[in-house]
Design a protein around this motif. Structure first.
Motif, PDB file in Angstrom:
ATOM      1  N   ILE A  97       0.825  -1.207   0.000  1.00  0.00           N
ATOM      2  CA  ILE A  97       0.000   0.000   0.000  1.00  0.00           C
ATOM      3  C   ILE A  97       0.859   1.256   0.000  1.00  0.00           C
ATOM      4  CG2 ILE A  97      -1.674   1.343   1.337  1.00  0.00           C
ATOM      5  CD1 ILE A  97      -2.909  -1.320   2.257  1.00  0.00           C
ATOM      6  N   LEU A  98       1.913   1.264   0.815  1.00  0.00           N
ATOM      7  CA  LEU A  98       2.808   2.421   0.842  1.00  0.00           C
ATOM      8  C   LEU A  98       3.456   2.633  -0.524  1.00  0.00           C
ATOM      9  CD1 LEU A  98       4.578   1.885   4.293  1.00  0.00           C
ATOM     10  CD2 LEU A  98       2.936   3.681   3.723  1.00  0.00           C
ATOM     11  N   SER A  99       3.901   1.539  -1.141  1.00  0.00           N
ATOM     12  CA  SER A  99       4.529   1.631  -2.458  1.00  0.00           C
ATOM     13  C   SER A  99       3.523   2.068  -3.516  1.00  0.00           C
ATOM     14  CB  SER A  99       5.146   0.288  -2.847  1.00  0.00           C
ATOM     15  OG  SER A  99       6.159  -0.097  -1.928  1.00  0.00           O
ATOM     16  N   GLN A 100       2.299   1.578  -3.411  1.00  0.00           N
ATOM     17  CA  GLN A 100       1.254   1.940  -4.368  1.00  0.00           C
ATOM     18  C   GLN A 100       0.989   3.444  -4.349  1.00  0.00           C
ATOM     19  OE1 GLN A 100      -2.739   0.810  -3.220  1.00  0.00           O
ATOM     20  NE2 GLN A 100      -3.313   0.380  -5.352  1.00  0.00           N
ATOM     21  N   ILE A 101       0.809   3.997  -3.151  1.00  0.00           N
ATOM     22  CA  ILE A 101       0.477   5.422  -3.031  1.00  0.00           C
ATOM     23  C   ILE A 101       1.683   6.296  -3.338  1.00  0.00           C
ATOM     24  CG2 ILE A 101      -0.254   7.231  -1.436  1.00  0.00           C
ATOM     25  CD1 ILE A 101      -1.898   5.053   0.040  1.00  0.00           C
ATOM     26  N   ILE A 102       2.794   6.007  -2.674  1.00  0.00           N
ATOM     27  CA  ILE A 102       3.976   6.857  -2.833  1.00  0.00           C
ATOM     28  C   ILE A 102       4.634   6.628  -4.189  1.00  0.00           C
ATOM     29  CG2 ILE A 102       6.298   7.296  -1.921  1.00  0.00           C
ATOM     30  CD1 ILE A 102       5.119   6.797   0.879  1.00  0.00           C
ATOM     31  N   GLY A 103       4.597   5.391  -4.686  1.00  0.00           N
ATOM     32  CA  GLY A 103       5.182   5.090  -5.991  1.00  0.00           C
ATOM     33  C   GLY A 103       4.519   5.863  -7.118  1.00  0.00           C
ATOM     34  N   GLN A 104       3.194   6.013  -7.049  1.00  0.00           N
ATOM     35  CA  GLN A 104       2.497   6.783  -8.079  1.00  0.00           C
ATOM     36  C   GLN A 104       2.875   8.259  -8.021  1.00  0.00           C
ATOM     37  OE1 GLN A 104      -1.765   5.369  -9.020  1.00  0.00           O
ATOM     38  NE2 GLN A 104      -1.399   4.559  -6.970  1.00  0.00           N
ATOM     39  N   SER A 105       3.089   8.757  -6.815  1.00  0.00           N
ATOM     40  CA  SER A 105       3.561  10.135  -6.666  1.00  0.00           C
ATOM     41  C   SER A 105       4.961  10.286  -7.251  1.00  0.00           C
ATOM     42  CB  SER A 105       3.562  10.525  -5.183  1.00  0.00           C
ATOM     43  OG  SER A 105       4.136  11.794  -4.991  1.00  0.00           O
ATOM     44  N   MET A 106       5.811   9.281  -7.012  1.00  0.00           N
ATOM     45  CA  MET A 106       7.162   9.301  -7.577  1.00  0.00           C
ATOM     46  C   MET A 106       7.117   9.296  -9.100  1.00  0.00           C
ATOM     47  SD  MET A 106       9.131   6.556  -5.130  1.00  0.00           S
ATOM     48  CE  MET A 106       9.623   6.927  -3.438  1.00  0.00           C
ATOM     49  N   LEU A 107       6.207   8.506  -9.665  1.00  0.00           N
ATOM     50  CA  LEU A 107       6.080   8.452 -11.126  1.00  0.00           C
ATOM     51  C   LEU A 107       5.751   9.818 -11.708  1.00  0.00           C
ATOM     52  CD1 LEU A 107       4.206   5.148 -12.092  1.00  0.00           C
ATOM     53  CD2 LEU A 107       6.530   5.822 -12.708  1.00  0.00           C
ATOM     54  N   LYS A 108       4.871  10.552 -11.029  1.00  0.00           N
ATOM     55  CA  LYS A 108       4.514  11.889 -11.504  1.00  0.00           C
ATOM     56  C   LYS A 108       5.721  12.815 -11.484  1.00  0.00           C
ATOM     57  CE  LYS A 108      -0.340  11.636 -10.126  1.00  0.00           C
ATOM     58  NZ  LYS A 108      -1.383  12.180  -9.209  1.00  0.00           N
ATOM     59  N   ASN A 109       6.588  12.608 -10.482  1.00  0.00           N
ATOM     60  CA  ASN A 109       7.814  13.418 -10.375  1.00  0.00           C
ATOM     61  C   ASN A 109       8.941  12.882 -11.251  1.00  0.00           C
ATOM     62  OD1 ASN A 109       6.621  15.087  -8.416  1.00  0.00           O
ATOM     63  ND2 ASN A 109       7.243  13.719  -6.749  1.00  0.00           N
ATOM     64  N   LYS A 110       8.690  11.722 -11.883  1.00  0.00           N
ATOM     65  CA  LYS A 110       9.675  11.055 -12.739  1.00  0.00           C
ATOM     66  C   LYS A 110      10.992  10.779 -12.023  1.00  0.00           C
ATOM     67  CE  LYS A 110       7.774  12.680 -17.118  1.00  0.00           C
ATOM     68  NZ  LYS A 110       8.052  13.316 -18.428  1.00  0.00           N
ATOM     69  N   GLN A 111      10.866  10.416 -10.736  1.00  0.00           N
ATOM     70  CA  GLN A 111      12.063  10.085  -9.959  1.00  0.00           C
ATOM     71  C   GLN A 111      11.652   9.449  -8.642  1.00  0.00           C
ATOM     72  OE1 GLN A 111      15.891  12.622  -9.303  1.00  0.00           O
ATOM     73  NE2 GLN A 111      14.495  13.215  -7.672  1.00  0.00           N
ATOM     74  N   GLY A 112      12.351   8.393  -8.245  1.00  0.00           N
ATOM     75  CA  GLY A 112      12.072   7.797  -6.948  1.00  0.00           C
ATOM     76  C   GLY A 112      12.801   6.486  -6.743  1.00  0.00           C
ATOM     77  N   ARG A 113      12.901   6.117  -5.490  1.00  0.00           N
ATOM     78  CA  ARG A 113      13.514   4.850  -5.109  1.00  0.00           C
ATOM     79  C   ARG A 113      12.643   4.179  -4.050  1.00  0.00           C
ATOM     80  NH1 ARG A 113      15.909   6.628  -8.778  1.00  0.00           N
ATOM     81  NH2 ARG A 113      18.161   6.912  -9.089  1.00  0.00           N
ATOM     82  N   ILE A 114      12.372   2.894  -4.238  1.00  0.00           N
ATOM     83  CA  ILE A 114      11.704   2.082  -3.221  1.00  0.00           C
ATOM     84  C   ILE A 114      12.661   0.954  -2.861  1.00  0.00           C
ATOM     85  CG2 ILE A 114       9.756   0.581  -2.670  1.00  0.00           C
ATOM     86  CD1 ILE A 114       8.091   2.219  -4.676  1.00  0.00           C
ATOM     87  N   ILE A 115      12.972   0.849  -1.584  1.00  0.00           N
ATOM     88  CA  ILE A 115      13.933  -0.163  -1.121  1.00  0.00           C
ATOM     89  C   ILE A 115      13.269  -1.006  -0.037  1.00  0.00           C
ATOM     90  CG2 ILE A 115      16.191  -0.556  -0.079  1.00  0.00           C
ATOM     91  CD1 ILE A 115      16.982   2.239  -1.175  1.00  0.00           C
ATOM     92  N   ASN A 116      13.198  -2.297  -0.264  1.00  0.00           N
ATOM     93  CA  ASN A 116      12.605  -3.227   0.686  1.00  0.00           C
ATOM     94  C   ASN A 116      13.694  -3.949   1.472  1.00  0.00           C
ATOM     95  OD1 ASN A 116       9.938  -2.667  -0.209  1.00  0.00           O
ATOM     96  ND2 ASN A 116      10.238  -4.040  -1.948  1.00  0.00           N
ATOM     97  N   ILE A 117      13.614  -3.864   2.780  1.00  0.00           N
ATOM     98  CA  ILE A 117      14.547  -4.597   3.633  1.00  0.00           C
ATOM     99  C   ILE A 117      13.915  -5.964   3.892  1.00  0.00           C
ATOM    100  CG2 ILE A 117      15.905  -4.589   5.744  1.00  0.00           C
ATOM    101  CD1 ILE A 117      16.503  -2.247   3.817  1.00  0.00           C
ATOM    102  N   VAL A 118      14.445  -6.982   3.268  1.00  0.00           N
ATOM    103  CA  VAL A 118      13.827  -8.308   3.295  1.00  0.00           C
ATOM    104  C   VAL A 118      14.572  -9.198   4.298  1.00  0.00           C
ATOM    105  CG1 VAL A 118      13.001 -10.227   1.869  1.00  0.00           C
ATOM    106  CG2 VAL A 118      13.127  -7.942   0.901  1.00  0.00           C
ATOM    107  N   ASP A 119      15.274 -10.197   3.852  1.00  0.00           N
ATOM    108  CA  ASP A 119      15.980 -11.165   4.696  1.00  0.00           C
ATOM    109  C   ASP A 119      16.530 -12.207   3.724  1.00  0.00           C
ATOM    110  OD1 ASP A 119      16.109 -13.770   6.522  1.00  0.00           O
ATOM    111  OD2 ASP A 119      15.867 -12.077   7.897  1.00  0.00           O
TER     112      ASP A 119
END
Length: 241
Positions: free
Chosen positions: A120-142
């Motif tokens: 959900i966070l990626s969905q909302i914030i990712g779309q905002s990043m797309l509009k700005n044509k710049q962004g990074r999403i980093i998942n801390i997994v394991d």
């Protein structure tokens, strides 16, 4: 992407690895959104430290097991900062769940924190990043999705979902938003662990990595302009031991 002047939301960053990442990114000139759920005192101390570094910092409380609070975290972060340039899905829960004792509520908790909240966070914030044509999403997994260990199946399965999500969202948000993952191993001892040497027996390097090693990977994934859908293991050789 240069780190200086960028706005970064880090989930679960009042303590431990998240705290280290927040302080380190602030040293580079990034503005920080501190997310916390119950660690208010630790979040307030971190906020005080960050503001001494002449960057903008805010703290937002949210329970990542509740959909409405996840959405509010995303929306309030965007409202407070104007934009979010980097989202680090760091929040995690970790406790043993022997297969014969796993309850449905355990499955729900791991799913909510490790899959639903990052999505959900990626969905909302990712779309905002797309509009700005710049962004990074980093998942801390394991590393456990690639090499599961006994008595932690719900944890490993949910982290495996986050790993798949990384690649799926890398395609959804290309070409402007880069989505990657870090796979930590023995970085710092889990809270409550008495035998701090046992987790190191099945690693090649036989030592705890320290929070700095995760931050190095995160820093690379923010600064790179040509890596997406990738996983960076930071696990002391555990995957080949």
């Amino acid at each position: 992407m240069d780190i200086k002047g960028k706005n970064v939301l880090i989930t679960g960053c009042a303590k431990r690895i998240g705290r280290y990442m927040a302080l380190s990114l602030a040293e580079e000139g990034a503005n920080i959104v501190i997310h916390y759920r119950s660690s208010k005192e630790e979040a307030e101390k971190l906020l005080e430290e960050l503001r001494k570094k002449n960057i903008k910092a805010v703290m937002i409380k949210a329970d990542l097991e509740k959909s409405d609070e996840i959405r509010k975290l995303a929306e309030n972060s965007l409202k407070e900062m104007g934009r979010i340039d980097v989202l680090i899905n760091n929040a995690s829960i970790y406790y043993p769940t022997p297969i014969e004792k796993v309850k449905e509520e355990d499955l729900d908790r791991f799913y909510n924190v490790h899959i639903k909240a990052p999505f959900i966070l990626s969905q909302i914030i990712g779309q905002s990043m797309l509009k700005n044509k710049q962004g990074r999403i980093i998942n801390i997994v394991d590393y456990s999705p690639l090499r599961p260990y006994k008595n932690f199946s719900p944890y490993a399965v949910s982290k495996g979902g986050l790993l798949t999500m990384t690649r799926a969202l890398a395609k959804e948000f290309a070409p402007h938003v880069l989505v990657n993952a870090v796979l930590p191993g023995p970085i710092i001892p889990a809270e409550g662990v008495e035998d701090t040497q046992k987790p190191l027996e099945k690693t090649l390097l036989k030592k705890w990595g320290g929070e700095k090693e995760v931050y190095k990977a995160v820093k690379y994934l923010i600064e790179t302009d040509f890596t997406t859908g990738a996983f960076i293991p930071v696990e002391g050789g555990r995957l080949i031991c």
